[in-house]
Design a protein around this motif. Structure first.
Motif, PDB file in Angstrom:
ATOM      1  N   ASP B  26      -8.743 -16.551  -8.513  1.00 16.05           N
ATOM      2  CA  ASP B  26      -8.414 -15.396  -9.340  1.00 16.05           C
ATOM      3  C   ASP B  26      -9.038 -15.602 -10.710  1.00 16.05           C
ATOM      4  O   ASP B  26      -9.144 -16.731 -11.196  1.00 16.05           O
ATOM      5  N   VAL B  33     -10.684  -3.514 -25.865  1.00 18.16           N
ATOM      6  CA  VAL B  33     -11.172  -2.330 -25.152  1.00 18.16           C
ATOM      7  C   VAL B  33     -12.628  -2.012 -25.512  1.00 18.16           C
ATOM      8  O   VAL B  33     -13.350  -1.440 -24.693  1.00 18.16           O
ATOM      9  N   ALA B  36     -15.217  -3.054 -22.903  1.00 16.53           N
ATOM     10  CA  ALA B  36     -15.074  -2.588 -21.512  1.00 16.53           C
ATOM     11  C   ALA B  36     -16.409  -2.538 -20.757  1.00 16.53           C
ATOM     12  O   ALA B  36     -16.472  -2.983 -19.600  1.00 16.53           O
ATOM     13  N   VAL B  39     -17.192  -6.105 -19.773  1.00 15.06           N
ATOM     14  CA  VAL B  39     -16.115  -6.630 -18.915  1.00 15.06           C
ATOM     15  C   VAL B  39     -16.276  -6.122 -17.480  1.00 15.06           C
ATOM     16  O   VAL B  39     -16.097  -6.865 -16.514  1.00 15.06           O
ATOM     17  N   ARG B  40     -16.644  -4.852 -17.363  1.00 16.06           N
ATOM     18  CA  ARG B  40     -16.813  -4.276 -16.018  1.00 16.06           C
ATOM     19  C   ARG B  40     -17.919  -4.993 -15.254  1.00 16.06           C
ATOM     20  O   ARG B  40     -17.794  -5.232 -14.048  1.00 16.06           O
ATOM     21  N   ALA B  43     -16.572  -8.385 -14.171  1.00 14.47           N
ATOM     22  CA  ALA B  43     -15.683  -8.247 -13.008  1.00 14.47           C
ATOM     23  C   ALA B  43     -16.508  -8.095 -11.735  1.00 14.47           C
ATOM     24  O   ALA B  43     -16.234  -8.720 -10.704  1.00 14.47           O
ATOM     25  N   SER B  44     -17.536  -7.279 -11.834  1.00 12.04           N
ATOM     26  CA  SER B  44     -18.399  -7.059 -10.683  1.00 12.04           C
ATOM     27  C   SER B  44     -19.080  -8.368 -10.256  1.00 12.04           C
ATOM     28  O   SER B  44     -19.071  -8.733  -9.076  1.00 12.04           O
ATOM     29  N   TYR B  47     -16.613 -10.710  -8.504  1.00  9.95           N
ATOM     30  CA  TYR B  47     -16.364 -10.386  -7.093  1.00  9.95           C
ATOM     31  C   TYR B  47     -17.560 -10.772  -6.231  1.00  9.95           C
ATOM     32  O   TYR B  47     -17.393 -11.311  -5.136  1.00  9.95           O
ATOM     33  N   VAL B  48     -18.767 -10.510  -6.733  1.00 10.77           N
ATOM     34  CA  VAL B  48     -19.967 -10.899  -5.973  1.00 10.77           C
ATOM     35  C   VAL B  48     -19.988 -12.409  -5.760  1.00 10.77           C
ATOM     36  O   VAL B  48     -20.387 -12.899  -4.697  1.00 10.77           O
ATOM     37  N   HIS B  52     -11.276 -13.838  -5.854  1.00 15.86           N
ATOM     38  CA  HIS B  52     -10.250 -13.157  -5.059  1.00 15.86           C
ATOM     39  C   HIS B  52      -9.806 -11.877  -5.764  1.00 15.86           C
ATOM     40  O   HIS B  52      -9.808 -10.800  -5.196  1.00 15.86           O
ATOM     41  N   HIS B  53      -9.441 -12.006  -7.044  1.00 12.94           N
ATOM     42  CA  HIS B  53      -8.974 -10.843  -7.815  1.00 12.94           C
ATOM     43  C   HIS B  53      -9.294 -11.048  -9.285  1.00 12.94           C
ATOM     44  O   HIS B  53      -9.211 -12.154  -9.791  1.00 12.94           O
ATOM     45  N   ASP B  55      -8.158  -9.827 -12.982  1.00 11.10           N
ATOM     46  CA  ASP B  55      -7.091  -9.131 -13.721  1.00 11.10           C
ATOM     47  C   ASP B  55      -7.514  -9.064 -15.184  1.00 11.10           C
ATOM     48  O   ASP B  55      -7.641 -10.089 -15.851  1.00 11.10           O
ATOM     49  N   VAL B  56      -7.737  -7.864 -15.672  1.00  9.34           N
ATOM     50  CA  VAL B  56      -8.192  -7.696 -17.051  1.00  9.34           C
ATOM     51  C   VAL B  56      -7.037  -7.219 -17.920  1.00  9.34           C
ATOM     52  O   VAL B  56      -6.393  -6.220 -17.599  1.00  9.34           O
ATOM     53  N   TYR B  58      -6.712  -5.701 -21.354  1.00  5.26           N
ATOM     54  CA  TYR B  58      -7.435  -5.170 -22.514  1.00  5.26           C
ATOM     55  C   TYR B  58      -6.520  -5.201 -23.735  1.00  5.26           C
ATOM     56  O   TYR B  58      -5.383  -4.725 -23.672  1.00  5.26           O
ATOM     57  N   ARG B  86       1.993 -14.252 -17.288  1.00  5.49           N
ATOM     58  CA  ARG B  86       0.646 -14.062 -16.750  1.00  5.49           C
ATOM     59  C   ARG B  86      -0.197 -15.330 -16.932  1.00  5.49           C
ATOM     60  O   ARG B  86      -0.930 -15.740 -16.016  1.00  5.49           O
TER      61      ARG B  86
END
Lengths: 396, 396
Positions: B26, B33, B36, B39-40, B43-44, B47-48, B52-53, B55-56, B58, B86
């Motif tokens: 994770d 913010v 963003a 951050v996106r 995140a991508s 995952y690549v 597993h997950h 969690d952002v 902001y 968390r």
């Protein structure tokens, strides 16, 4: 234009009418990052009104997109434990909860696999949110934040000024005293709910083009306006705007077919021309011009996802209905027309302590009313009481 | 310009070199913010890479501003329990943690009461973050996201293209193979740390304009490069860029005066011309052209906030130093120059299992090095070992 003055008026309405925030309360806000400008004004208004602490969880549909696109199948429905605890803590602390919705990028998931989109719903967080709502220990409210993406959906162009004006009309911010205007409207809706309760209806029948649907009620079903009360007696208005009276139906007794009268936006996918067939309370057939697979994945989520949890009546005096727009957001569109909801049944729609509401991790409103849909109440002896004709309210 | 390709390269560097993310882990991301878009992409990329997950959380400095402006005094240092959980969960789950920093609105708190600004630090969350870092069970990294506000601070104009270019140079994204360039650089710094350990220094002395400061070390103090290892043996690079070798000093043995060589950005307030006097390990006097009250509030936060938790050496081979810029963000500026940190002492700077590091809820880096500051290592017998002259490394 988004101005601070405009946002501040909206923020105060959400705090004073929507949440009726008490001094010393904690406030949780859930909002897309696109709503940050409005959220900041709400936080400010909350502190001015005496909030103890404002905790904002910004969501970001692009992160969900990354998960759906590249994440492992097992993780699609994952919810971090702390996200669930945050909501459970809100119940324990008797916090207030505000959601600021309003899709900014409606088609963001349109090219993705519908089944994976349907799974990426954080069911544990949704269930915790419903527990919080049902606990009667939190005052909660949903408002929608105008943004260019939403304006494009509603008008075909990103006319944010126009969207602000119609939103302001819908939430009565065009009134000289919006707070008092809302108190008057809520009293009207509450009187309407009382009149429905007096009739002791056994079912409600909808008839119109493509629609002949009978929704059975429970003996304990109670009609209410969307003015709610915490166990401690604080009143709040969970949706702004609200124009409905609603009840919690019998999840076993819906039968017939229904053609939806407005598009439904679900997981950033637009579902158009949705038709549902119900047998023995369950959806047994789904058809749509677009988005049918998202609906099919949704109703397969759990046992209760294919059954009804809500039935709501809206007539032509609705401010939202009068604007004669498809807002492309449920909060507004559901208040333009009669609707049913698949999934979770609110305990608020039953007599205190009564059971029998549908159980599910979802709650999705589907609009089925309009000027060519007739609505009757059915009594236990089979006789009919006209409720809506030409979208006009028929009861005293 | 921020392009997806540019962000993707940076994202992959953070995932591969910074975190060295393992498949199935994770990932927690903490970011304003304003970050963003980057951050996106992270995140991508995560995952690549098999996350597993992701969690952002902001953050939004405008919400902190609302709290400081209108919140009750008691709530200024409040942290919601779930924010602490968390981070504690991250330790239990052996998650990875990424922070994306880079102030977008430096002067946002400049007109607010410095004492209230100083209190609004979520100390319980900071402490949980330090527990996580010290647990040696999480791989963590801090990167900075270019944005217009940061560009304005660094260059006096919002030249985002120029900022991206210098950030790319500093983090070696201008190399054909940034991953391998970082492996080489980390090996150099690790060799330098080993040479310092071999000398068994008792203290380090800084002499320059306005500065004569001696920082005492513990017998257990160990010099390290910023290449760390989890208890399970996964290596990671906690800061990108990193150009330092550091150790954890004796919190009781700092004495003398020091003039900071770069401005310090703290809680969106710029602290300029900071001068500190230390006696018996503690700061006993604070002076500055601006922001002194924020520093005074900070060192009063807890017992350890006025004592040192870190000492770090940086020479002229630093990529950041070579860019000859004041970045107005600690992550970069600390890697341009030698620095000390007030507050929390990293256990990584001590021999395994050793105690004696400073304890505090804060950790604030203060830059004290430069070409006119001489640095010597002091041995137990009082003799001096030259470490830096004219900002050039003097040890083998």
């Amino acid at each position: 234009m988004i101005t601070d003055a405009r946002s501040d008026r909206y923020a105060r309405l959400a705090i004073e009418v929507g949440l009726n925030l008490a001094a010393g309360q904690d406030l949780l806000i859930d909002a897309d990052v696109a709503h940050a400008p409005l959220v900041r004004r709400v936080a400010s208004a909350a502190y001015v009104a005496g909030a103890h602490h404002v905790d904002v969880a910004y969501t970001d549909p692009h992160l969900t997109r990354a998960l759906i696109e590249h994440g492992g199948h097992d993780a699609l429905d994952f919810t971090p434990e702390c996200a669930v605890r945050r909501l459970d803590d809100a119940v324990r602390n008797e916090s207030a909860m505000l959601a600021v919705i309003g899709e900014s990028e409606r088609d963001l998931f349109a090219d993705l696999d519908g089944t994976r989109v349907g799974l990426a719903q954080r069911p544990a967080e949704r269930a915790a949110r419903m527990r919080a709502i049902d606990s009667e220990r939190v005052n909660w409210c949903v408002i929608a934040g105008p943004n260019e993406g939403w304006a494009r959906d509603a008008f075909g162009e990103p006319d944010l000024e126009r969207l602000w004006r119609v939103v302001e009309a819908a939430v009565r911010l065009d009134e000289p005293d919006p707070v008092s205007a809302w108190r008057t409207r809520i009293a009207e809706l509450t009187a309407r709910a009382a009149a429905l309760c007096d009739r002791r209806l056994d079912a409600v029948r909808f008839r119109g083009p493509g629609t002949d649907l009978t929704v059975g009620l429970l003996p304990a079903s109670v009609w209410r306006s969307a003015c709610a009360e915490t166990a401690r007696g604080g009143t709040f208005v969970p949706n702004l705007p609200t124009e409905e009276v609603f009840t919690t139906p019998d999840p076993r007794r819906t039968a017939g077919t229904v053609r939806c009268t407005r598009p439904l936006i679900l997981d950033a996918v637009t579902v158009t021309d949705l038709e549902l067939r119900f047998e023995g309370g369950r959806v047994t057939h789904v058809d749509a011009s677009s988005g049918a697979d998202v609906i099919r994945a949704m109703i397969a989520r759990d046992e209760g996802a294919s059954r009804l949890g809500e039935l709501a009546l809206v007539d032509r005096t609705s401010r939202v209905g009068q604007l004669d727009l498809i807002f492309h957001t449920t909060l507004f569109d559901e208040n333009a027309a009669c609707h049913i909801a698949l999934g979770h049944g609110l305990s608020a729609g039953l007599a205190p302590g009564a059971v029998g509401a549908n159980a599910s991790s979802i709650h999705t409103d589907v609009m089925i009313g309009g000027s060519d849909v007739e609505v009757d109440g059915l009594l236990r002896d089979g006789s009919a009481v006209p409720l809506l004709r030409g979208n006009a309210w028929q009861l005293g």
